[in-house]
Design a protein around this motif. Structure first.
Motif, PDB file in Angstrom:
ATOM      1  N   LEU A  38       0.823  -1.208   0.000  1.00  0.00           N
ATOM      2  CA  LEU A  38       0.000   0.000   0.000  1.00  0.00           C
ATOM      3  C   LEU A  38       0.859   1.261   0.000  1.00  0.00           C
ATOM      4  N   ALA A  39       2.017   1.194   0.629  1.00  0.00           N
ATOM      5  CA  ALA A  39       2.887   2.362   0.684  1.00  0.00           C
ATOM      6  C   ALA A  39       3.359   2.777  -0.708  1.00  0.00           C
ATOM      7  N   LYS A  40       3.371   1.806  -1.640  1.00  0.00           N
ATOM      8  CA  LYS A  40       3.786   2.109  -3.009  1.00  0.00           C
ATOM      9  C   LYS A  40       2.629   2.613  -3.880  1.00  0.00           C
ATOM     10  N   MET A  41       1.411   2.550  -3.355  1.00  0.00           N
ATOM     11  CA  MET A  41       0.246   2.799  -4.192  1.00  0.00           C
ATOM     12  C   MET A  41       0.141   4.249  -4.657  1.00  0.00           C
ATOM     13  N   GLY A  42       0.797   5.185  -3.974  1.00  0.00           N
ATOM     14  CA  GLY A  42       0.729   6.578  -4.405  1.00  0.00           C
ATOM     15  C   GLY A  42       1.228   6.746  -5.821  1.00  0.00           C
ATOM     16  N   ASP A  43       2.386   6.143  -6.131  1.00  0.00           N
ATOM     17  CA  ASP A  43       2.922   6.217  -7.486  1.00  0.00           C
ATOM     18  C   ASP A  43       1.991   5.553  -8.489  1.00  0.00           C
ATOM     19  N   ILE A  44       1.393   4.437  -8.061  1.00  0.00           N
ATOM     20  CA  ILE A  44       0.502   3.706  -8.968  1.00  0.00           C
ATOM     21  C   ILE A  44      -0.715   4.553  -9.315  1.00  0.00           C
ATOM     22  N   VAL A  45      -1.331   5.158  -8.283  1.00  0.00           N
ATOM     23  CA  VAL A  45      -2.493   6.024  -8.527  1.00  0.00           C
ATOM     24  C   VAL A  45      -2.113   7.168  -9.452  1.00  0.00           C
ATOM     25  N   ALA A  46      -0.939   7.784  -9.195  1.00  0.00           N
ATOM     26  CA  ALA A  46      -0.508   8.912 -10.014  1.00  0.00           C
ATOM     27  C   ALA A  46      -0.331   8.511 -11.472  1.00  0.00           C
ATOM     28  N   ALA A  47       0.210   7.307 -11.704  1.00  0.00           N
ATOM     29  CA  ALA A  47       0.461   6.859 -13.074  1.00  0.00           C
ATOM     30  C   ALA A  47      -0.822   6.564 -13.833  1.00  0.00           C
ATOM     31  N   HIS A  48      -1.909   6.326 -13.111  1.00  0.00           N
ATOM     32  CA  HIS A  48      -3.183   5.990 -13.763  1.00  0.00           C
ATOM     33  C   HIS A  48      -4.237   7.076 -13.549  1.00  0.00           C
ATOM     34  N   ILE A  49      -3.765   8.306 -13.294  1.00  0.00           N
ATOM     35  CA  ILE A  49      -4.695   9.381 -12.974  1.00  0.00           C
ATOM     36  C   ILE A  49      -5.557   9.767 -14.170  1.00  0.00           C
ATOM     37  N   GLU A  95      -5.265  -0.658 -16.983  1.00  0.00           N
ATOM     38  CA  GLU A  95      -5.977   0.493 -16.421  1.00  0.00           C
ATOM     39  C   GLU A  95      -7.201   0.039 -15.624  1.00  0.00           C
ATOM     40  N   MET A  96      -7.974  -0.899 -16.173  1.00  0.00           N
ATOM     41  CA  MET A  96      -9.161  -1.386 -15.480  1.00  0.00           C
ATOM     42  C   MET A  96      -8.772  -2.184 -14.239  1.00  0.00           C
ATOM     43  N   ARG A  97      -7.695  -2.927 -14.305  1.00  0.00           N
ATOM     44  CA  ARG A  97      -7.233  -3.678 -13.127  1.00  0.00           C
ATOM     45  C   ARG A  97      -6.880  -2.725 -11.986  1.00  0.00           C
ATOM     46  N   GLU A  98      -6.217  -1.613 -12.313  1.00  0.00           N
ATOM     47  CA  GLU A  98      -5.868  -0.660 -11.258  1.00  0.00           C
ATOM     48  C   GLU A  98      -7.116  -0.008 -10.674  1.00  0.00           C
ATOM     49  N   ALA A  99      -8.088   0.320 -11.537  1.00  0.00           N
ATOM     50  CA  ALA A  99      -9.330   0.917 -11.040  1.00  0.00           C
ATOM     51  C   ALA A  99     -10.058  -0.053 -10.113  1.00  0.00           C
ATOM     52  N   LEU A 100     -10.081  -1.338 -10.479  1.00  0.00           N
ATOM     53  CA  LEU A 100     -10.731  -2.345  -9.643  1.00  0.00           C
ATOM     54  C   LEU A 100      -9.970  -2.524  -8.333  1.00  0.00           C
ATOM     55  N   THR A 101      -8.639  -2.513  -8.402  1.00  0.00           N
ATOM     56  CA  THR A 101      -7.830  -2.648  -7.188  1.00  0.00           C
ATOM     57  C   THR A 101      -8.150  -1.548  -6.184  1.00  0.00           C
ATOM     58  N   ILE A 102      -8.187  -0.311  -6.651  1.00  0.00           N
ATOM     59  CA  ILE A 102      -8.449   0.823  -5.753  1.00  0.00           C
ATOM     60  C   ILE A 102      -9.874   0.758  -5.208  1.00  0.00           C
ATOM     61  N   ALA A 103     -10.833   0.380  -6.060  1.00  0.00           N
ATOM     62  CA  ALA A 103     -12.224   0.277  -5.596  1.00  0.00           C
ATOM     63  C   ALA A 103     -12.357  -0.802  -4.522  1.00  0.00           C
ATOM     64  N   LEU A 104     -11.655  -1.937  -4.690  1.00  0.00           N
ATOM     65  CA  LEU A 104     -11.717  -3.003  -3.692  1.00  0.00           C
ATOM     66  C   LEU A 104     -11.027  -2.596  -2.392  1.00  0.00           C
ATOM     67  N   GLN A 105      -9.982  -1.794  -2.489  1.00  0.00           N
ATOM     68  CA  GLN A 105      -9.328  -1.305  -1.277  1.00  0.00           C
ATOM     69  C   GLN A 105     -10.265  -0.432  -0.451  1.00  0.00           C
ATOM     70  N   GLU A 106     -11.081   0.344  -1.128  1.00  0.00           N
ATOM     71  CA  GLU A 106     -11.883   1.356  -0.440  1.00  0.00           C
ATOM     72  C   GLU A 106     -13.200   0.817   0.112  1.00  0.00           C
ATOM     73  N   THR A 107     -13.704  -0.301  -0.462  1.00  0.00           N
ATOM     74  CA  THR A 107     -15.012  -0.775  -0.024  1.00  0.00           C
ATOM     75  C   THR A 107     -14.963  -1.329   1.393  1.00  0.00           C
ATOM     76  N   GLU A 108     -16.065  -1.183   2.109  1.00  0.00           N
ATOM     77  CA  GLU A 108     -16.189  -1.718   3.464  1.00  0.00           C
ATOM     78  C   GLU A 108     -16.723  -3.149   3.455  1.00  0.00           C
ATOM     79  N   ALA A 109     -17.068  -3.668   2.276  1.00  0.00           N
ATOM     80  CA  ALA A 109     -17.645  -5.014   2.182  1.00  0.00           C
ATOM     81  C   ALA A 109     -16.590  -6.073   2.511  1.00  0.00           C
TER      82      ALA A 109
END
Length: 643
Positions: A287-298, A468-482
């Motif tokens: 997760l600590a590396k995810m900042g760069d990942i989010v930035a690359a797929h902004i 791109e879709m894999r990264e979007a799904l990864t971030i969405a799964l991180q954020e969900t409370e389910a």
């Protein structure tokens, strides 16, 4: 090297790339990335000579041997092992030439030709070719029993694996792979990684698996907006470079800052509640590396999140002493499994261990044969599996499917929601039967996510999805409370979203004490143990059969002394063979024990492994030949005795 000079190419009249000029050097391992439809597969088609450039030049050394995975496999009667061996074209030609030359063995010229052919066979390691082919097939998940099965008997996915093994069998200078992991499970992917890392030629690889790209590639070739750009380093290095470029775009800077702050908030929450278990620590680092990942797929075209669940039960789902199977075949017995709102579980296990069966049981699609499956009062399941793509109506559009699911919701709201999954413009109302596998997966995910589940059961959700879709799904799964149970061969997704790993093996489901690197080691040890058991079983069978024949022959020899003079040379040769067989079998047993040692495969000395494997094959052939001759001698001795 491969040289591009002002290269331009198109597909169906639509320009894909223009003005590409760059050099790809021998030995490079190149990841080819870009959005679906940007021209990645067309570029491989140019390299294979199947397509032609609109302008410019694409040059590669004329003497290079090129290997690629065939798209189709006819229903051939050939044995699977022979089909894989056919990948080495020179080997097969030498074998045909040897047969032809040996038919004229009395001819002096033919004798010289036979000698030259055997010399070349030794140079290309042709005597060990069946062992190499078997190793490739084992690595890709085939068993010994599959080797002689006709190709026609295998399903589509397993024929794709046969095509891949055949391409790897080719001693190529240039290897082209287009999504090779699509039909592989995690253990086969880990094996393929190791094989490709040691591949000596030039590799050009299309993949949407970021961990796979990171481990293998030395360079990334990106196709974006009709241009080709070469990056030095693996996919993560390319991502960082791309993030720096995007950060300089002022229009995106504010959004990037918001996304990074949002992710940091999530990381802080996870860190506060995570235990000190190794898997939790591994995920914190991820997760600590995810900042760069989010930035690359902004600038991704995807933007979605899971709706907040309306309520929870604790537990959400309970299995108690459940027995699961099909007919008389029991897969699991006395299965206990508790899923709570904060469960975030990744399932690991070899192909056929029962992961998908377990997911069907959790989803309620498979009823337990005995025991209890109990749902929490407020359980709301969201189940995604590949077979659900078949439930989409081919003649209907994404919008039609959404309206059918939510007839009272405003159409504009549904259009906006579908836009987050990159269904825009005409695609919103286009029949989904024409869609690619990735587009159908996106639609099935959109329909499932919209139901606001509080327990997600996801069986290989990234199949056919681009990066791109894999990264979007990864971030969405991180954020969900389910709560979540995930089966995936995408290790990046597992690392970034799962707090626990559970191992499905030997009819049991148990917590896995370690991270994904430990799982790769577990797979190596498991394979080594299986090979050792197979060798021991084969050795015992050979020894038992040979001993039975020797006793039978000894009894026959003792029953009469007739024709002793004629029998004496046969007996002498037989005794000599028995001594030689005992020595060879003893050496083979020691050699197989050495080959069963997992440390041999973890080491860097591939030449030692090749030498040991070659000696193993030679001993096996010698033993088979000697046993065959020994049996002939016994028949002659028996014949002399009867006469």
């Amino acid at each position: 090297m491969i040289l591009l000079r002002d290269l331009g190419f198109s597909r169906n009249g639509e320009a894909l790339v223009t003005g590409a000029s760059l050099q790809l050097h021998p030995g490079w391992k190149i990841g080819l990335i870009g959005a679906n439809g940007c021209g990645k597969s067309s570029f491989l088609g140019l390299l294979r000579g199947e397509l032609h450039a609109d302008r410019g030049d694409l040059e590669r050394p004329p003497g290079w041997v090129l290997a690629h995975v065939a798209q189709d496999t006819p229903a051939l009667p050939d044995a699977a092992l022979d089909f894989v061996l056919d990948g080495d074209v020179e080997l097969r030609q030498i074998e045909r030439d040897l047969v032809a030359a040996e038919e004229h063995h009395d001819d002096h010229h033919a004798g010289e030709q036979i000698g030259l052919l055997h010399s070349r066979l030794g140079e290309i390691d042709g005597y060990a070719a069946p062992a190499r082919a078997a190793a490739l097939m084992h690595g890709l998940g085939f068993s010994d029993a599959d080797f002689q099965r006709p190709v026609a008997e295998f399903s589509g996915g397993w024929r794709v694996r046969l095509n891949l093994a055949r391409a790897l069998m080719c001693r190529s200078d240039l290897l082209l792979l287009d999504e090779p992991t699509n039909h592989l499970d995690l253990d086969a992917i880990i094996w393929l990684e190791e094989w490709l890392k040691s591949y000596p030629g030039t590799l050009i690889l299309i993949s949407h698996d970021r961990d796979f790209l990171d481990v293998i590639t030395s360079h990334i070739l990106a196709i974006e907006a009709g241009k080709m750009q070469l990056f030095t380093g693996n996919y993560s290095a390319c991502e960082r470079a791309r993030a720096e470029r995007l950060a300089n775009d002022m229009a995106l800077a504010a959004k990037q800052k918001r996304e990074a702050a949002h992710l940091q908030s999530y990381i802080d929450r996870f860190r506060a509640k995570a235990s000190k278990a190794r898997q939790a620590q591994s995920r914190i680092k991820m997760l600590a590396k995810m900042g760069d990942i989010v930035a690359a797929h902004i600038d991704t075209p995807f933007s979605f999140s899971f709706p907040e669940p309306s309520g929870f039960s604790d537990p959400l789902l309970l299995l108690d002493d459940a027995r699961v199977g099909y007919g008389d075949t029991v897969i699991f017995d006395k299965l206990r499994f508790t899923l709570r709102p904060d469960s975030r579980i990744g399932l690991l296990g070899r192909n056929g261990a029962g992961k998908s069966t377990l997911m069907k049981l959790l989803a309620g699609e498979l009823k337990p044969l005995a025991g209890v499956r109990e749902e929490g009062r407020n359980l709301k399941l969201g189940y995604f599996a590949q077979h659900q793509l078949e439930q989409l109506r081919p003649a209907e559009s994404p919008l039609w499917h959404m309206i059918k699911q939510e007839p009272r919701t405003r159409e504009q709201d549904l259009r906006s929601y579908l836009g987050g999954f990159d269904f825009r413009g005409d695609m919103v109302e286009a029949p989904c039967g024409r869609f690619s596998g990735g587009e159908k997966t996106r639609l099935a995910l959109a329909l499932m996510i919209r139901t606001a589940p509080n327990l997600l059961l996801m069986d290989e959700p990234t199949n056919h999805l681009d990066l791109e879709m894999r990264e979007a799904l990864t971030i969405a799964l991180q954020e969900t409370e389910a709560g979540m149970v995930l089966v995936s061969h995408d290790r990046h997704l597992l690392r970034a979203t799962c707090d626990e790993l559970w191992l499905v093996a030997d009819g049991k489901v148990t917590p896995f004490d370690g991270d994904l690197d430990d799982y790769a080691e577990w797979l190596n040890q498991s394979r080594a143990a299986e090979k050792s058991a197979e060798r021991e079983k084969a050795q015992r069978r050979r020894e038992s059969e040979a001993e039975a024949e020797r006793r039978k022959a000894a009894a026959a020899r003792m029953s009469t002394s007739a024709n002793l003079a004629a029998r004496r040379p046969l007996l002498k040769e037989s005794e000599k063979l028995e001594q030689q067989l005992a020595a060879w079998q003893g050496e083979l047993k020691l050699l197989e024990a050495r080959l069963a040692d997992p440390t041999l495969y973890a080491g860097a000395d591939s030449r030692l492994l090749d030498d040991l494997t070659l000696r193993q094959n030679l001993l096996t052939q010698n033993i088979e030949t000697a046993e065959s001759r020994w049996l002939e001698l016994q028949e002659q001795l028996d014949g002399n005795q009867e006469s």
